[in-house]
Motif scaffolding. Structure first.
Motif, mmCIF file in Angstrom:
data_model
loop_
_atom_site.group_PDB
_atom_site.id
_atom_site.type_symbol
_atom_site.label_atom_id
_atom_site.label_comp_id
_atom_site.label_asym_id
_atom_site.label_seq_id
_atom_site.Cartn_x
_atom_site.Cartn_y
_atom_site.Cartn_z
ATOM 1 N N GLY A 163 0.789 -1.228 0.000
ATOM 2 C CA GLY A 163 0.000 0.000 0.000
ATOM 3 C C GLY A 163 0.819 1.274 0.000
ATOM 4 O O GLY A 163 0.283 2.351 0.292
ATOM 5 N N THR A 193 -0.628 4.663 -1.092
ATOM 6 C CA THR A 193 -2.097 4.675 -1.026
ATOM 7 C C THR A 193 -2.619 4.475 0.394
ATOM 8 O O THR A 193 -3.635 5.059 0.779
ATOM 9 C CB THR A 193 -2.701 3.579 -1.938
ATOM 10 N N ASP A 194 -1.948 3.656 1.176
ATOM 11 C CA ASP A 194 -2.353 3.387 2.567
ATOM 12 C C ASP A 194 -1.285 3.995 3.468
ATOM 13 O O ASP A 194 -0.204 3.429 3.648
ATOM 14 C CB ASP A 194 -2.463 1.872 2.795
ATOM 15 N N TRP A 195 -1.564 5.143 4.050
ATOM 16 C CA TRP A 195 -0.547 5.964 4.691
ATOM 17 C C TRP A 195 -0.404 5.672 6.180
ATOM 18 O O TRP A 195 -1.334 5.893 6.960
ATOM 19 C CB TRP A 195 -0.853 7.439 4.467
ATOM 20 N N GLU A 196 0.787 5.199 6.560
ATOM 21 C CA GLU A 196 1.078 4.954 7.975
ATOM 22 C C GLU A 196 1.225 6.251 8.761
ATOM 23 O O GLU A 196 1.052 6.264 9.975
ATOM 24 C CB GLU A 196 2.349 4.107 8.113
ATOM 25 N N ARG A 215 -1.527 6.939 10.981
ATOM 26 C CA ARG A 215 -1.646 6.098 12.174
ATOM 27 C C ARG A 215 -0.648 6.533 13.253
ATOM 28 O O ARG A 215 -0.374 5.791 14.187
ATOM 29 C CB ARG A 215 -1.435 4.622 11.806
#
Length: 489
Positions: A282, A285-288, A291
């Motif tokens: 990711g 597209t999937d941002w740490e 978090r």
């Protein structure tokens, strides 16, 4: 495991497929050249503001002795004044300014945390990015695209490197198990990426900066257990090394293309194994970075769920004078940080080391308070006798549920036996500020205000906040922004 490599732990030959550092470099350059998603763009200015507030507060904190030592040292080094030390107005070479600012950012142990890697990414990446931005004076405002993209890419890569050393099946962070401070080790590479982007390096240059920075990352966690102020300097050294790596790459020094996954690379050296999926899945597209959570209390993050429990029992009417004994149940892996050695944690040797004590933070929550529940004043000066006496009544144990939830959330249970024989209990499954209970915008504004006002006057605080968040600061250069942190004359 390796990423697309041979059975001997090497990767395929460069040119056959991109190495890990090449893929991270291309991601970073894409952030700069094409921008980051709206949610990430909106997130980053708050992280810059948090770091600036923490650095300002550290100037006024006598326990932040590592920052004072760092500033004295770099003043002796001399050099061309390229970048500003937050809160002092000193102009220093960019790597030196990044060093001091990173120490300031991490000195209070109040900086943000990524879960489940348990890294503190912003305290390394933001100082490096600010120093590099000043050195080249891009003209970008604090919320401008160049600085935002650099910070976002640096934090994202820092977090993902930390994730690659985390084993989901067991909940073990291999860096931590080996006594290594992943924050500074991984943060050095993230800082190098952020600085390299602002220095204008292309993907090949960023790859070399990663390869160079990997030889510079360091940090040992023993100070958490038995004392010393060196941990305060870890993020500063990461920022310093990251900026240095970017400058060296710009001037022609090169790094190995398989520096991360190679037989003698980063992961072999630091973890012995790694999950490439966590590093790459990711990516973009999937941002740490989203978090990465903010701390409400100025203490080690592992102490926070216990503090939440103590504050809840206090709000429910618990009288500290009525306490006979306390049992704090936390995740088993954190006991080594906040409960051991027992003698050090029940009677910390300084206010700074009290931040890493489960027993003392419980006592502070029951007897002190301020800010968002605990304040910097709860960890200042000589430790009060009544808090030490109450801390001596706290016993720390492993709690199965907290261990199960760790490290995706920090959980705890607090059981208090009163002098009259009553048993009171409170449990939290995710600490305040954590993934399930993020701090509100009002909380973050309060945190910044309380930190900054320890060093600069109200009008200056408002101007700094507006410049960072972009309300009135369009076009503010990095130098002008950091000038707003200078002490009032």
């Amino acid at each position: 495991m390796t990423a697309g490599g041979g059975t001997d732990g090497t990767t395929a030959a460069p040119g056959d497929q991109p190495t890990l550092s090449a893929r991270l470099a291309r991601f970073a350059v894409d952030c700069r050249d094409h921008g980051v998603p709206d949610a990430v763009r909106a997130d980053i200015p708050g992280r810059v503001l948090d770091i600036l507030g923490l650095a300002l507060a550290a100037h006024a904190d006598p326990g932040a002795d590592a920052a004072a030592a760092a500033l004295r040292s770099v003043r002796r080094w001399g050099g061309i004044g390229e970048a500003t030390v937050i809160g002092s107005g000193d102009r220093l070479p960019a790597p030196a300014a990044a060093l001091v600012n990173g120490v300031l950012a991490h000195s209070l142990d109040f900086d943000d945390t990524h879960l489940p890697s348990v890294l503190h990414p912003s305290a390394s990446v933001v100082p490096a990015a600010l120093a590099a931005a000043e050195a080249v004076e891009t003209g970008a405002a604090a919320g401008g695209a160049a600085l935002v993209a650099a910070v976002a890419a640096g934090i994202e890569i820092t977090n993902r490197l930390g994730m690659a050393g985390y084993l989901p099946a067991t909940g073990v962070n291999v860096f931590f198990e080996r006594g290594q401070h992943a924050t500074s080790i991984c943060g050095t590479i993230g800082a190098a990426v952020a600085a390299g982007l602002l220095y204008g390096l292309d993907d090949v240059g960023i790859g070399h900066a990663i390869g160079i920075a990997a030889s510079m990352g360091a940090g040992i966690l023993e100070a958490n257990r038995t004392g010393g102020s060196v941990k305060q300097a870890h993020c500063g050294w990461a920022a310093h090394a990251g900026v240095s790596a970017a400058v060296l790459a710009a001037d022609g020094l090169t790094g190995p293309p398989t520096v991360l996954e190679g037989r003698f690379g980063f992961f072999t050296a630091h973890t012995g194994d790694f999950t490439a999926d966590a590093l790459l899945r990711g990516l973009g597209t999937d941002w740490e970075v989203l978090r990465t959570v903010y701390k409400p209390y100025p203490s080690n993050h592992f102490t926070h769920p216990g503090v939440d429990c103590a504050l809840a029992l206090r709000a429910g009417g618990l009288d500290p004078a009525d306490v006979a004994e306390i049992e704090l149940g936390v995740a088993a892996p954190v006991l080594r940080t906040i409960a051991e050695p027992t003698a050090e944690k029940t009677r910390p040797r300084s206010a700074y080391h009290a931040k890493f004590s489960g027993p003392y933070t419980i006592a502070a929550a029951l007897l002190g308070g301020g800010g968002l529940g605990l304040s910097l004043d709860d960890f200042a000066g000589e430790l009060p006798a009544d808090r030490l006496a109450l801390a001596a009544r706290v016993r720390c144990v492993a709690d199965p549920r907290a261990s199960e939830l760790f490290p995706r959330a920090f959980a705890a249970v607090l059981r208090v036996r009163t002098r009259g024989g009553a048993l009171l209990e409170h449990r939290v499954d995710s600490s305040r500020g954590g993934p399930q209970h993020p701090l509100s915008a009002a909380d973050l504004a309060t945190k910044f205000q309380l930190n900054a006002e320890r060093a600069v006057p109200p009008a200056q605080i408002a101007a700094l906040r507006d410049a960072v968040l972009g309300a009135t600061g369009a076009g503010v250069t990095p130098s002008a922004l950091l000038a707003l942190t200078a002490p009032a004359r």
